[in-house]
Design an enzyme around this catalytic site. Structure first.
Site, PDB file in Angstrom:
ATOM      1  CD  GLU A 114      -2.568  -1.104   2.704  1.00 29.99           C
ATOM      2  OE1 GLU A 114      -2.515  -0.119   3.470  1.00 29.99           O
ATOM      3  OE2 GLU A 114      -3.115  -2.164   3.006  1.00 29.99           O
ATOM      4  CE  LYS A 116       5.003   5.001   7.145  1.00 34.67           C
ATOM      5  NZ  LYS A 116       4.781   6.373   7.565  1.00 34.67           N
ATOM      6  CG  ASP A 118       4.086  12.361   5.032  1.00 34.32           C
ATOM      7  OD1 ASP A 118       4.025  11.949   6.208  1.00 34.32           O
ATOM      8  OD2 ASP A 118       5.007  13.067   4.599  1.00 34.32           O
ATOM      9  CE1 TYR A 226      -3.570   2.290   8.907  1.00 31.08           C
ATOM     10  CE2 TYR A 226      -3.490   4.292   7.589  1.00 31.08           C
ATOM     11  CZ  TYR A 226      -3.301   3.642   8.795  1.00 31.08           C
ATOM     12  OH  TYR A 226      -2.864   4.349   9.878  1.00 31.08           O
ATOM     13  CE  LYS A 315       9.964   6.830   6.478  1.00 31.07           C
ATOM     14  NZ  LYS A 315       9.111   7.453   7.473  1.00 31.07           N
ATOM     15  CB  CYS A 409      30.373  42.574 -10.109  1.00 35.70           C
ATOM     16  SG  CYS A 409      30.889  40.884 -10.456  1.00 35.70           S
ATOM     17  CB  CYS A 412      34.792  42.086 -12.327  1.00 36.67           C
ATOM     18  SG  CYS A 412      33.186  42.799 -12.750  1.00 36.67           S
ATOM     19  CB  CYS A 427      28.103  41.948 -13.095  1.00 40.76           C
ATOM     20  SG  CYS A 427      29.734  42.275 -13.772  1.00 40.76           S
ATOM     21  CB  CYS A 432      32.601  39.989 -15.083  1.00 39.24           C
ATOM     22  SG  CYS A 432      32.405  39.229 -13.476  1.00 39.24           S
TER      23      CYS A 432
HETATM   24  S1  IVH Z   1      -0.642   0.310   8.688  1.00 37.21           S
HETATM   25  C1  IVH Z   1      -0.456  -1.594  12.941  1.00 37.21           C
HETATM   26  N1  IVH Z   1      -0.953   1.413   6.343  1.00 37.21           N
HETATM   27  O1  IVH Z   1       2.188   5.131   8.966  1.00 37.21           O
HETATM   28  C2  IVH Z   1       0.182  -0.641  11.990  1.00 37.21           C
HETATM   29  N2  IVH Z   1      -0.093   2.765   8.105  1.00 37.21           N
HETATM   30  O2  IVH Z   1       4.655   4.535  10.585  1.00 37.21           O
HETATM   31  C3  IVH Z   1      -0.822   0.146  11.286  1.00 37.21           C
HETATM   32  N3  IVH Z   1       0.360   5.063   7.476  1.00 37.21           N
HETATM   33  O3  IVH Z   1       0.853   5.205  12.206  1.00 37.21           O
HETATM   34  C4  IVH Z   1      -0.229   0.965  10.236  1.00 37.21           C
HETATM   35  N4  IVH Z   1      -0.301   4.888   5.380  1.00 37.21           N
HETATM   36  O4  IVH Z   1      -0.105   6.764  10.426  1.00 37.21           O
HETATM   37  C5  IVH Z   1      -0.555   1.598   7.618  1.00 37.21           C
HETATM   38  N5  IVH Z   1      -1.312   2.236   4.219  1.00 37.21           N
HETATM   39  C6  IVH Z   1      -0.924   2.434   5.475  1.00 37.21           C
HETATM   40  C7  IVH Z   1      -0.456   3.679   5.959  1.00 37.21           C
HETATM   41  C8  IVH Z   1      -0.043   3.795   7.285  1.00 37.21           C
HETATM   42  C9  IVH Z   1       0.192   5.709   6.306  1.00 37.21           C
HETATM   43  C10 IVH Z   1       0.939   5.675   8.682  1.00 37.21           C
HETATM   44  C11 IVH Z   1       0.124   5.475   9.929  1.00 37.21           C
HETATM   45  C12 IVH Z   1       1.015   4.769  10.889  1.00 37.21           C
HETATM   46  C13 IVH Z   1       2.365   5.122  10.377  1.00 37.21           C
HETATM   47  C14 IVH Z   1       3.383   4.082  10.801  1.00 37.21           C
END
Ligand code: IVH
Length: 671
Positions: A114, A116, A118, A226, A315, A409, A412, A427, A432
């Site tokens: 999935e 991640k 932010d 998720y 990451k 400048c 120069c 300049c 120069c």
């Molecule tokens: S699963 C039991 N899935 O990442 C663990 N986390 O560093 C549940 N996050 O606290 C996390 N996207 O805030 C999961 N697809 C995703 C996510 C996700 C973002 C964040 C979440 C978590 C942090 C962990």
């Protein structure tokens, strides 16, 4: 209307509205117009006003309401909300996979990959299918009750749909802000003189933790769900993949980019893809989350006190970092433009150590209010050129110094001028040394004449020793002179001379670009080369001839015309010709006459390729009848993106040019 009929009508309207909310906010695919939607909503509001006792908390009219709260109530999670372990490298991922298999005693494990997101994690509780409570993760054990604010997020269902609604379920998801909404929010804050949010995550967190839900509602937050604990349910999924689909069927917004991977190598391949593709998303992700698919396996693996053993965050290299401005220096460019540059405490951003970041011009320094000694966030603009994104003003202690642009400048010492209506200070001394060096550096650079080995340090020495002052001087260099330079031996001198020799026959577009004519970037150079075909014709072209080229406006035409009217420039071009620097002529007809499967297709490359050299890759295109251009324009069909791509990537995106990863390119070439 009697009460009974009103009740039925209210229920009917709510159901319709819920469905359209789902289409609009969850699936991003509305079926009715905003006006039609508003009319439904108004009708419901009217009926609810007539029968206030029929208003229930799960009504679509009840998203925003109530007064600002005094503070948030701490909320203890029924199960701790765990965090994830991080992995950064392929090796760490293979280790994770080995650990999982060893503990399970199996040979094969399937994963769900999935994005991640932010943002910030939240937990949502539904009783009888109705949203009753939502809380932030907090420290994992205790968060804050932000139910009223979460209710304002339109993609969070207030009531679940379908046949399989569990009587008790808690879901986890990530609340986030879209990039566009983040930028708008910061613009508004800047106008009001309020501190800016450093990134979408801080903006999302700040917005969710507003005491007034009306403020949260305006911030347009979104969510991706998720995970879930099904507590009481008529049905239980057996895999995480099934769970995601189940959540989607209940009406939750689940990220559409989740995918199944048969083994860890597939996971690694997916990660490689997203490293590039993440830029095309309109929300920030900082990696992937890799989860064991089989839920029985998840249970067997269990968790430590901090994180589950069945999942890991894979990451990406961060593209932003916090560091300090040690000084602000002034650079003199090849056209004499003075550019303020922040000298930074070295910091790693996206896998490279950044020491300097451009501040563009004086106005930009004022606008961002960057001072010497400030703590700042640096990012890589278009993921390449480092720039100061934001000043962390709250970290100031009063010792910071305001920068002022010099009036002469720095190289120069001639006086500088700022032309009317321009932001740049320049300049105007054409001799120069800083300008000479920059002109040479540009001339020799990869996208221009591509003289391998003629880098900044060498150019500094050549100019400082007085061996080279003009471009033609480069072609008069001898081995004898080169040997007198620091770190130049027999072999390196010979290599350099050969590289200089090879540059004599570059395509016309590159040569034009290399001359460093004002406003003539790679794209304009390409247009000129294609239109006129030869250097002679461009030199003889009148202002009107130049203006007649599609894509060239009066400002550019004027600059080009002026350049070739200047006697010194003409003399330089004559000299170059006499020295054998004769760019290859180029016409569109020649290119179009080529045959092959890629006939009529134009490719541009950016960044470093891993499998072939740039030249070899270009050859692959030409062999198949395609052509290669140096710059991105609307006429370009594909941009092939290698590692550390340049500004062309952004340009391609703006011009809707199809972007190919290196792998996709090889696939297309059948290589
Ligand atoms: S699963 C039991 N899935 O990442 C663990 N986390 O560093 C549940 N996050 O606290 C996390 N996207 O805030 C999961 N697809 C995703 C996510 C996700 C973002 C964040 C979440 C978590 C942090 C962990």
């Amino acid at each position: 209307m009697d009460r009974e009929r009103a009740k039925r009508e209210i229920e009917r309207l709510r159901e319709i509205i819920r469905y359209h909310d789902y289409r609009y906010y969850v699936l991003n695919s509305p079926e009715i117009s905003d006006e039609e939607y508003d009319a439904l909503m108004r009708k419901l509001e009217e009926l609810e006003a007539l029968f206030p006792d029929l208003v229930t908390p799960d009504s679509p009219t009840q998203r925003v309401g109530g007064k600002p709260q005094e503070g948030f109530v701490p909320f203890t999670h029924a199960r701790p909300m765990l965090s994830l372990n991080n992995a950064f490298t392929e090796e760490e991922m293979r280790d994770f996979d080995r650990r999982v298999k060893r503990m399970l005693g199996t040979e094969t494990v399937e994963y769900v990959v999935e994005l991640k997101i932010d943002g910030l994690a939240v937990n949502l509780r539904y009783e009888g299918g109705v949203f009753v409570r939502g809380a932030t993760r907090g420290d994992g054990t205790t968060g804050e009750d932000v139910t009223l604010n979460l209710r304002t997020i339109r993609s969070i269902p207030l009531r679940l749909f379908g046949e399989k609604v569990p009587s008790l379920i808690e879901v986890q998801g990530e609340v986030f802000m879209h990039k566009g909404d983040f930028e708008k929010l910061n613009e508004e804050r800047a106008k009001r003189g309020e501190p800016l949010f450093a990134n979408t995550r801080n903006a999302a967190a700040g917005s969710l933790r507003q005491l007034d839900p009306n403020v949260t509602a305006q911030r347009k937050l979104d969510i991706f769900v998720y995970g879930a604990y099904l507590i009481e349910s008529p049905w239980y999924p057996t895999t995480h993949w099934e769970l995601l689909h189940f959540l989607k069927d209940l009406g939750f917004k689940v990220n559409p980019n989740a995918q199944l991977a048969r083994d860890i190598e597939e996971v690694i391949a997916v990660h490689r893809e997203w490293e590039e593709k993440r830029k095309t998303l309109d929300y920030d992700i900082d990696g992937l989350v890799v989860k064991v698919n089989n839920l029985t396996f998840q249970e067997l693996l269990g968790a430590t006190s901090k994180s589950p053993r069945w999942a890991i965050a894979y990451k990406f290299e961060p593209t932003r970092a916090v560091t300090r401005v040690l000084d602000i220096e002034v650079n003199v460019g090849r056209t004499g433009t003075l550019t303020p540059v922040a000298v930074l405490e070295p910091v790693e951003v996206g896998g490279v150590v950044v020491r300097r970041a451009t501040l563009h011009n004086e106005d930009e320094v004022r606008r961002k209010d960057v001072r010497i000694g400030d703590w700042v966030i640096v990012g890589r603009a278009g993921e390449v050129i480092p720039e100061v994104v934001l000043v962390l003003k709250e970290r100031r202690d009063g010792s910071e110094r305001i920068f002022t642009m010099p009036t002469s400048c720095p190289v120069c010492h001639s006086p500088v001028v700022r032309e009317e209506g321009e932001v740049a200070v320049r300049c105007i001394n054409a001799n120069c040394p800083a300008q000479i060096k920059e002109r040479l550096r540009h001339f020799a650079s990869r996208d221009a004449m591509d003289i391998e080995g003629l880098g900044e340090k060498l150019i500094d020495q050549l100019v400082d020793k007085g061996y080279v002052r003009t471009i033609p001087d480069l072609y008069r260099l001898t081995k004898e002179k080169l040997l007198k330079l620091e770190r130049m031996g027999d072999k390196s001198s010979e290599n350099l001379l050969q590289a200089i020799e090879r540059s004599k026959k570059r395509p016309l577009a590159r040569f034009l670009y290399a001359l460093g004519i004002r406003y003539v970037g790679e794209f304009v150079a390409q247009l000129l080369a294609e239109h006129f075909g030869s250097l002679r014709k461009i030199m003889e072209a009148s202002f009107e001839d130049l203006l007649a080229v599609e894509g060239i406006g009066p400002k550019v035409a004027e600059a080009v015309w002026q350049f070739f009217r200047n006697p010194e420039n003409r003399a330089m071009l004559e000299e170059l010709e006499a020295l054998g620097v004769v760019p290859e002529e180029e016409t569109a007809e020649v290119a179009a006459s080529l045959e092959g499967p890629l006939q009529g297709k134009t490719f541009v490359f950016t960044g470093t390729l891993s499998r072939f050299s740039r030249k070899e890759a270009e050859e692959l295109v030409r062999q198949r009848g395609g052509r290669v251009a140096n710059a991105v324009s609307r006429k370009v069909d594909y941009l092939v993106v290698g590692e550390n791509p340049g500004g062309k990537l952004e340009e391609a995106r703006q011009k809707n040019v199809r972007i190919l990863t290196e792998e996709e390119f090889y696939e297309m070439m059948g290589a």
